[in-house]
Design an enzyme around this catalytic site. Structure first.
Site, PDB file in Angstrom:
ATOM      1  N   ILE A  12       0.942  -1.358   0.150  1.00  0.00           N
ATOM      2  CA  ILE A  12       0.105   0.033  -0.063  1.00  0.00           C
ATOM      3  C   ILE A  12       0.748   1.442   0.070  1.00  0.00           C
ATOM      4  O   ILE A  12       0.475   2.390   0.344  1.00  0.00           O
ATOM      5  CB  ILE A  12      -0.995  -0.052   1.247  1.00  0.00           C
ATOM      6  CG1 ILE A  12      -0.216  -0.147   2.562  1.00  0.00           C
ATOM      7  CG2 ILE A  12      -2.221  -1.068   0.966  1.00  0.00           C
ATOM      8  CD1 ILE A  12      -1.315   0.133   3.685  1.00  0.00           C
ATOM      9  N   GLY A  13       2.135   1.043  -0.295  1.00  0.00           N
ATOM     10  CA  GLY A  13       2.856   2.294  -0.374  1.00  0.00           C
ATOM     11  C   GLY A  13       3.662   3.171   0.695  1.00  0.00           C
ATOM     12  O   GLY A  13       3.705   4.276   0.547  1.00  0.00           O
ATOM     13  N   SER A  69      10.536  -4.265  -0.662  1.00  0.00           N
ATOM     14  CA  SER A  69      10.023  -4.927   0.776  1.00  0.00           C
ATOM     15  C   SER A  69       9.373  -6.296   0.492  1.00  0.00           C
ATOM     16  O   SER A  69       8.307  -6.710   0.423  1.00  0.00           O
ATOM     17  CB  SER A  69       8.709  -4.359   1.436  1.00  0.00           C
ATOM     18  OG  SER A  69       8.993  -2.904   1.165  1.00  0.00           O
ATOM     19  N   CYS A  72       8.286 -11.769   3.971  1.00  0.00           N
ATOM     20  CA  CYS A  72       9.032 -12.048   4.906  1.00  0.00           C
ATOM     21  C   CYS A  72       9.093 -13.638   5.560  1.00  0.00           C
ATOM     22  O   CYS A  72       9.669 -14.168   6.495  1.00  0.00           O
ATOM     23  CB  CYS A  72       8.682 -11.305   6.275  1.00  0.00           C
ATOM     24  SG  CYS A  72       7.147 -11.341   6.789  1.00  0.00           S
TER      25      CYS A  72
HETATM   26  C1  LIG Z   1       5.811  -7.210   3.038  1.00  0.00           C
HETATM   27  S1  LIG Z   1       4.853  -6.837   1.889  1.00  0.00           S
HETATM   28  C2  LIG Z   1       5.290  -5.255   1.436  1.00  0.00           C
HETATM   29  C3  LIG Z   1       4.342  -4.198   1.826  1.00  0.00           C
HETATM   30  C4  LIG Z   1       4.799  -2.884   1.386  1.00  0.00           C
HETATM   31  N1  LIG Z   1       5.891  -2.340   1.545  1.00  0.00           N
HETATM   32  C5  LIG Z   1       3.804  -1.904   1.988  1.00  0.00           C
HETATM   33  O1  LIG Z   1       4.178  -0.623   2.056  1.00  0.00           O
HETATM   34  O2  LIG Z   1       2.479  -2.069   2.165  1.00  0.00           O
HETATM   35  C6  LIG Z   1       5.359  -7.876   0.688  1.00  0.00           C
HETATM   36  C7  LIG Z   1       4.539  -7.587  -0.533  1.00  0.00           C
HETATM   37  O3  LIG Z   1       4.954  -8.232  -1.844  1.00  0.00           O
HETATM   38  C8  LIG Z   1       4.149  -8.648  -2.562  1.00  0.00           C
HETATM   39  N2  LIG Z   1       4.712  -9.827  -3.331  1.00  0.00           N
HETATM   40  C9  LIG Z   1       4.856 -10.911  -2.671  1.00  0.00           C
HETATM   41  N3  LIG Z   1       5.530 -11.791  -3.770  1.00  0.00           N
HETATM   42  C10 LIG Z   1       5.578 -10.955  -4.984  1.00  0.00           C
HETATM   43  C11 LIG Z   1       5.882 -11.324  -6.352  1.00  0.00           C
HETATM   44  N4  LIG Z   1       6.252 -12.482  -6.606  1.00  0.00           N
HETATM   45  N5  LIG Z   1       5.812 -10.245  -7.273  1.00  0.00           N
HETATM   46  C12 LIG Z   1       5.286  -8.870  -6.941  1.00  0.00           C
HETATM   47  N6  LIG Z   1       4.735  -8.948  -5.663  1.00  0.00           N
HETATM   48  C13 LIG Z   1       4.979  -9.894  -4.681  1.00  0.00           C
HETATM   49  C14 LIG Z   1       2.802  -9.075  -1.701  1.00  0.00           C
HETATM   50  O4  LIG Z   1       1.672  -8.815  -2.455  1.00  0.00           O
HETATM   51  C15 LIG Z   1       2.923  -7.717  -0.666  1.00  0.00           C
HETATM   52  O5  LIG Z   1       2.526  -6.635  -0.980  1.00  0.00           O
END
Ligand SMILES: C[S@@+](CC[C@H](N)C(=O)[O-])C[C@H]1O[C@@H](n2cnc3c(N)ncnc32)[C@H](O)[C@@H]1O
Length: 293
Positions: A12-13, A69, A72
């Site tokens: 969500i940025g 990001s 995890c």
């Molecule tokens: C820990 S969250 C990051 C949240 C982000 N930094 C925020 O500000 O909300 C990890 C993100 O990676 C995305 N994600 C996971 N695997 C992915 C992939 N193979 N390609 C693109 N996005 C991916 C997920 O949908 C998730 O939104």
């Protein structure tokens, strides 16, 4: 190359929100995250799977700063700590290979504290150092910035060139007294559906962390994307005049440092909102990193 930020695994940025300059691109495969991002930041993220992204696709953004990001789960107890064996690490390794080829001036990343002891971190460090970056790694927690919520996380800022004096600082950051007490982050009129039954509390007893809404020193435990689904170890509960309840997704966003005007798209299910809020970053912690070159 523009001075802008490319937000990878953008959710969500939070990183774009913390970064004072322009965001030139965002990539995430979650459609709900992307709809929320677009509604609040005026930029439509690309719904790409980063495990298959190409150098040409990423270089087209011409971004000077890249924020990562990645998931995890490969580094958490709940995710079985499979590290390099976990397929969810693949998109990070793919992006790492491309960025070492394109060499943007600044690269930054966030993950859980379990990342510190991982083999993946070893690969990340070796690849970045070989590509000419100087690394600054540390653990940060919003409580050390006066925010009443724990969320200790690993942060890396890698700068191309510099003096090669890598820094790794992994002591637990000292907490400061809340600069703004918990009550200042709460909804004025909590939704009745947030209140939980006495049965849930008596079943889980001491495993449930319940905060008193008016306690000026109350500090919430770390909210995860399992909040609302898993009754324990996914975030605190709150006792107010109406009983014991969950924190709303919007309250969690305020604790994460999102501004008042930030809103989820209308009608988005509460469990999806909890998932997105529990997956995001502390805007305050990211801002304290100073991503300037
Ligand atoms: C820990 S969250 C990051 C949240 C982000 N930094 C925020 O500000 O909300 C990890 C993100 O990676 C995305 N994600 C996971 N695997 C992915 C992939 N193979 N390609 C693109 N996005 C991916 C997920 O949908 C998730 O939104």
């Amino acid at each position: 190359m523009s001075s802008g930020l490319l937000e990878l695994f953008s959710g969500i940025g939070a990183a774009g929100r913390a970064w004072g300059g322009s965001v030139v691109g965002a990539i995430d495969q979650n459609p709900h995250a992307n709809a929320t991002y677009r509604a609040n930041h005026g930029l439509a993220p690309r719904a790409w799977n980063l495990a298959g992204v190409t150098a040409a696709q990423l270089s087209a953004f011409q971004a000077e700063r890249w924020w990562l990001s990645p998931p995890c789960q490969p580094f958490t107890v709940r995710g079985a700590r499979r590290d390099l064996e976990d397929p969810r690490v693949k998109p990070l390794l793919r992006v790492l290979a491309i960025l070492c080829e394109l060499r943007p001036p600044v690269v930054a990343m966030e993950n859980v504290p379990g990342f510190v002891a991982s083999a993946t971190r070893g690969e990340l460090r070796a690849a970045l150092i070989a590509a000419g970056y100087t690394l600054d790694e540390r653990l940060l927690c919003p409580t050390s910035l006066g925010v009443p919520m724990r969320r200790q996380r690993y942060y890396l800022v890698a700068r191309l060139g510099r003096d090669g004096g890598h820094r790794s600082q992994f002591e637990t950051p000292a907490a400061a007294p809340p600069a703004r007490p918990l009550v200042g982050f709460l909804d004025e009129v909590p939704e009745p559906a947030l209140y939980v039954s006495e049965a849930l509390i008596s079943t889980w007893g001491h495993s449930v962390n319940i905060l008193e809404a008016k306690n000026p020193t109350a500090v919430a435990t770390c909210f995860t994307s399992a909040y609302g689904r898993s009754p324990v170890r996914s975030g605190s509960y709150l006792r107010d005049g109406g009983g014991v309840r969950y924190f709303s997704p919007e309250e969690i966003l305020r604790l994460m440092g999102f501004p008042g005007g930030f809103a989820f798209p209308a009608g988005l299910d509460r469990h999806i909102r909890w998932d997105l809020a529990g997956n995001t970053l502390s805007v305050d912690a990211v801002r304290s990193l100073a991503l300037e070159t």
